[in-house]
Design an enzyme around this catalytic site. Structure first.
Site, PDB file in Angstrom:
ATOM      1  N   ASP A  32     -37.390 -31.116 -18.900  1.00  0.00           N
ATOM      2  CA  ASP A  32     -36.022 -30.573 -18.908  1.00  0.00           C
ATOM      3  C   ASP A  32     -35.451 -30.457 -17.493  1.00  0.00           C
ATOM      4  O   ASP A  32     -34.279 -30.759 -17.247  1.00  0.00           O
ATOM      5  CB  ASP A  32     -36.014 -29.170 -19.562  1.00  0.00           C
ATOM      6  CG  ASP A  32     -36.310 -29.279 -21.058  1.00  0.00           C
ATOM      7  OD1 ASP A  32     -36.329 -28.247 -21.741  1.00  0.00           O
ATOM      8  OD2 ASP A  32     -36.528 -30.428 -21.524  1.00  0.00           O
ATOM      9  N   TYR A  35     -34.241 -33.696 -16.372  1.00  0.00           N
ATOM     10  CA  TYR A  35     -33.014 -34.068 -17.102  1.00  0.00           C
ATOM     11  C   TYR A  35     -31.826 -33.343 -16.460  1.00  0.00           C
ATOM     12  O   TYR A  35     -30.825 -33.953 -16.093  1.00  0.00           O
ATOM     13  CB  TYR A  35     -33.149 -33.703 -18.587  1.00  0.00           C
ATOM     14  CG  TYR A  35     -31.962 -34.129 -19.426  1.00  0.00           C
ATOM     15  CD1 TYR A  35     -30.844 -33.310 -19.554  1.00  0.00           C
ATOM     16  CD2 TYR A  35     -31.928 -35.380 -20.055  1.00  0.00           C
ATOM     17  CE1 TYR A  35     -29.736 -33.716 -20.287  1.00  0.00           C
ATOM     18  CE2 TYR A  35     -30.837 -35.795 -20.795  1.00  0.00           C
ATOM     19  CZ  TYR A  35     -29.736 -34.953 -20.900  1.00  0.00           C
ATOM     20  OH  TYR A  35     -28.630 -35.362 -21.618  1.00  0.00           O
ATOM     21  N   LEU A  82     -24.050 -35.494 -55.529  1.00  0.00           N
ATOM     22  CA  LEU A  82     -25.180 -36.087 -56.253  1.00  0.00           C
ATOM     23  C   LEU A  82     -25.359 -35.404 -57.595  1.00  0.00           C
ATOM     24  O   LEU A  82     -25.135 -34.200 -57.711  1.00  0.00           O
ATOM     25  CB  LEU A  82     -26.469 -35.893 -55.437  1.00  0.00           C
ATOM     26  CG  LEU A  82     -26.578 -36.693 -54.145  1.00  0.00           C
ATOM     27  CD1 LEU A  82     -27.681 -36.132 -53.277  1.00  0.00           C
ATOM     28  CD2 LEU A  82     -26.826 -38.156 -54.465  1.00  0.00           C
ATOM     29  N   GLU A 113     -36.038 -39.230 -50.144  1.00  0.00           N
ATOM     30  CA  GLU A 113     -35.641 -38.493 -48.933  1.00  0.00           C
ATOM     31  C   GLU A 113     -35.561 -37.002 -49.250  1.00  0.00           C
ATOM     32  O   GLU A 113     -34.948 -36.628 -50.250  1.00  0.00           O
ATOM     33  CB  GLU A 113     -34.243 -38.936 -48.469  1.00  0.00           C
ATOM     34  CG  GLU A 113     -34.116 -40.368 -48.068  1.00  0.00           C
ATOM     35  CD  GLU A 113     -32.637 -40.782 -47.943  1.00  0.00           C
ATOM     36  OE1 GLU A 113     -31.823 -39.976 -47.486  1.00  0.00           O
ATOM     37  OE2 GLU A 113     -32.314 -41.911 -48.367  1.00  0.00           O
ATOM     38  N   LYS A 115     -33.976 -33.550 -49.453  1.00  0.00           N
ATOM     39  CA  LYS A 115     -32.555 -33.209 -49.485  1.00  0.00           C
ATOM     40  C   LYS A 115     -32.319 -32.038 -48.531  1.00  0.00           C
ATOM     41  O   LYS A 115     -32.605 -30.895 -48.837  1.00  0.00           O
ATOM     42  CB  LYS A 115     -32.133 -32.834 -50.901  1.00  0.00           C
ATOM     43  CG  LYS A 115     -30.628 -32.639 -51.032  1.00  0.00           C
ATOM     44  CD  LYS A 115     -30.209 -32.485 -52.505  1.00  0.00           C
ATOM     45  CE  LYS A 115     -28.710 -32.279 -52.609  1.00  0.00           C
ATOM     46  NZ  LYS A 115     -28.245 -31.056 -51.908  1.00  0.00           N
ATOM     47  N   ARG A 136     -17.339 -33.814 -45.259  1.00  0.00           N
ATOM     48  CA  ARG A 136     -17.149 -34.483 -46.553  1.00  0.00           C
ATOM     49  C   ARG A 136     -15.870 -33.980 -47.213  1.00  0.00           C
ATOM     50  O   ARG A 136     -15.107 -34.750 -47.796  1.00  0.00           O
ATOM     51  CB  ARG A 136     -18.338 -34.176 -47.473  1.00  0.00           C
ATOM     52  CG  ARG A 136     -18.389 -34.985 -48.753  1.00  0.00           C
ATOM     53  CD  ARG A 136     -19.654 -34.695 -49.555  1.00  0.00           C
ATOM     54  NE  ARG A 136     -19.459 -33.515 -50.385  1.00  0.00           N
ATOM     55  CZ  ARG A 136     -18.878 -33.567 -51.585  1.00  0.00           C
ATOM     56  NH1 ARG A 136     -18.454 -34.718 -52.050  1.00  0.00           N
ATOM     57  NH2 ARG A 136     -18.704 -32.490 -52.304  1.00  0.00           N
ATOM     58  N   GLU A 173     -26.563 -35.625 -42.655  1.00  0.00           N
ATOM     59  CA  GLU A 173     -26.524 -34.170 -42.862  1.00  0.00           C
ATOM     60  C   GLU A 173     -26.724 -33.488 -41.529  1.00  0.00           C
ATOM     61  O   GLU A 173     -27.655 -33.834 -40.783  1.00  0.00           O
ATOM     62  CB  GLU A 173     -27.655 -33.788 -43.832  1.00  0.00           C
ATOM     63  CG  GLU A 173     -27.514 -32.410 -44.439  1.00  0.00           C
ATOM     64  CD  GLU A 173     -26.593 -32.400 -45.669  1.00  0.00           C
ATOM     65  OE1 GLU A 173     -26.064 -33.467 -46.040  1.00  0.00           O
ATOM     66  OE2 GLU A 173     -26.414 -31.322 -46.240  1.00  0.00           O
ATOM     67  N   LYS A 290     -33.124 -42.585 -54.543  1.00  0.00           N
ATOM     68  CA  LYS A 290     -32.063 -43.608 -54.591  1.00  0.00           C
ATOM     69  C   LYS A 290     -32.697 -44.943 -54.943  1.00  0.00           C
ATOM     70  O   LYS A 290     -33.745 -45.294 -54.380  1.00  0.00           O
ATOM     71  CB  LYS A 290     -31.377 -43.741 -53.221  1.00  0.00           C
ATOM     72  CG  LYS A 290     -30.753 -42.434 -52.712  1.00  0.00           C
ATOM     73  CD  LYS A 290     -30.268 -42.560 -51.272  1.00  0.00           C
ATOM     74  CE  LYS A 290     -29.777 -41.214 -50.766  1.00  0.00           C
ATOM     75  NZ  LYS A 290     -29.394 -41.248 -49.332  1.00  0.00           N
TER      76      LYS A 290
HETATM   77  N1  LIG Z   1     -28.506 -33.832 -48.116  1.00  0.00           N
HETATM   78  C1  LIG Z   1     -29.317 -34.870 -47.946  1.00  0.00           C
HETATM   79  O1  LIG Z   1     -30.358 -34.762 -47.282  1.00  0.00           O
HETATM   80  N2  LIG Z   1     -28.959 -36.125 -48.541  1.00  0.00           N
HETATM   81  N3  LIG Z   1     -27.790 -36.368 -49.198  1.00  0.00           N
HETATM   82  C2  LIG Z   1     -27.867 -37.654 -49.553  1.00  0.00           C
HETATM   83  C3  LIG Z   1     -26.820 -38.385 -50.276  1.00  0.00           C
HETATM   84  C4  LIG Z   1     -25.644 -37.879 -50.750  1.00  0.00           C
HETATM   85  C5  LIG Z   1     -24.975 -38.957 -51.362  1.00  0.00           C
HETATM   86  C6  LIG Z   1     -25.767 -40.059 -51.213  1.00  0.00           C
HETATM   87  O2  LIG Z   1     -26.917 -39.719 -50.531  1.00  0.00           O
HETATM   88  N4  LIG Z   1     -29.024 -38.240 -49.155  1.00  0.00           N
HETATM   89  C7  LIG Z   1     -29.710 -37.292 -48.516  1.00  0.00           C
HETATM   90  N5  LIG Z   1     -30.918 -37.433 -47.937  1.00  0.00           N
END
Ligand SMILES: NC(=O)n1nc(-c2ccco2)nc1N
Length: 323
Positions: A32, A35, A82, A113, A115, A136, A173, A290
């Site tokens: 750091d 940097y 979603l 993934e 969420k 969004r 996100e 997905k």
């Molecule tokens: N919240 C989150 O981590 N999300 N949200 C999506 C998403 C929302 C619409 C399509 O993909 N994908 C991930 N990993």
């Protein structure tokens, strides 16, 4: 001053690479203090020669004059929410609907993934430079929070390498890791300021600041999870490969991301992550599955609200934070 310009360019590259290692790869290579020393040298150079300042300079991350309000942004490609599943059967039904619609007897491969429980945003890059960042909102109209988002270390102000698309919209996100949240609340309590109930609210509150100098002091992270508008490039034809390409261009992606060869493997992944949820350094409220093949996603399309090709399998709500 040619040698001053060269020195500024050299510092710029050193700081940008250190930033990528630290914020995106979690693999810091520059202490750091080193940097900070180089950042101060670049700030000094830019003060002396303002013409050396570029909009993607590491010095442009400290936040600017407060805004009076946020402008509105219209998403050309809607940002959809979603569909949710709450048990294995609902996830199996999702997979059955997918295979019926694709008229496929073979198993469908899924991207997995965690969420992240944060704020979904859209980042628009033109000729590799960050042009605007937006929330969004209602999926079609969001708020322009570019000033605030530019202060987040894991948000590239310019895409790495050349050969990038003319226009690239990245979706991701913004979240606050648990440790940063605890530290923020500890300092707020000591200073007699208000504390946040959970990391998601802390992230939302930090992004709603009209004064980006406040946002700059908040421990926010961006994790990329997809793309929207893309012009002037052909991206890979599988979702997990697109995310790896985004990582090469300078975006943080989630280290727990995986491919599941069928829905049974998704159920096992969901169970495994559910068991390690408390140990993760960030809050998650489920797993997003997905369809991995982009061609299949296109054939499945969306229903009014959410894509037919994705499902968020939620965990039971965590016991709310006690005051
Ligand atoms: N919240 C989150 O981590 N999300 N949200 C999506 C998403 C929302 C619409 C399509 O993909 N994908 C991930 N990993």
């Amino acid at each position: 001053p040619a040698e001053k310009r060269e020195r500024a360019q050299e510092l710029h590259e050193i700081l940008q690479r250190a930033n990528y290692q630290y914020y995106v790869l979690d693999n810091p290579e520059l202490p750091d203090s080193e940097y900070d020393r180089r950042l101060r040298e670049l700030q000094e150079l830019e003060r002396e020669y303002p013409e050396l300042v570029t909009q993607d300079s590491p010095t442009q991350r400290v936040g600017a004059e407060p805004l009076s309000s946020f402008a509105e942004v219209r998403h050309e490609v809607p940002m959809l929410s979603l569909d949710n599943a709450f048990d294995d059967d609902e996830l199996l039904e999702f997979d059955r609907r997918v295979r019926d619609r694709l008229n496929s007897k073979d198993p469908v491969e899924y991207a997995c993934e965690p969420k992240l429980d944060g704020i979904a945003i859209s980042l628009l890059y033109r000729d590799g430079m960050l042009e605007r960042a937006a929330t969004r909102g209602d999926g079609t109209t969001g708020e322009d929070i570019t000033q605030n988002v530019r202060t987040i270390g894991s948000v590239p102000l310019r895409l790495l390498h050349n050969g990038v698309p003319k226009v690239l919209e990245v979706r991701g996100e913004i979240y606050m890791p648990k440790a940063g949240f605890a530290e923020l609340n500890k300092k707020a309590a000591e200073a007699g300021e208000k504390t946040f109930v959970n990391p998601r609210n802390a992230a939302a509150g930090s992004l709603r600041q009209l004064d980006s100098r406040i946002t700059a002091k908040r421990p926010l992270q961006l994790c990329a999870y997809g793309v929207g508008l893309v012009e002037g490039a052909t991206l890979p034809d599988r979702h997990t490969e697109i995310l790896k390409q985004l990582n090469r261009w300078g975006f943080r992606i989630n280290s727990e991301m995986a491919e599941a060869r069928d829905i049974q493997a998704c159920i096992e992944y969901h169970k495994k992550l559910g068991e390690k949820r408390e140990q993760l350094p960030y809050d998650i409220d489920g797993i997003v599955f997905k369809v991995n093949e982009i061609g299949l996603q296109r054939r499945l399309g969306f229903v009014a609200r959410a894509p037919r090709w994705a499902m968020a399998y939620k965990f039971p709500a965590q016991e709310e934070m006690t005051e």
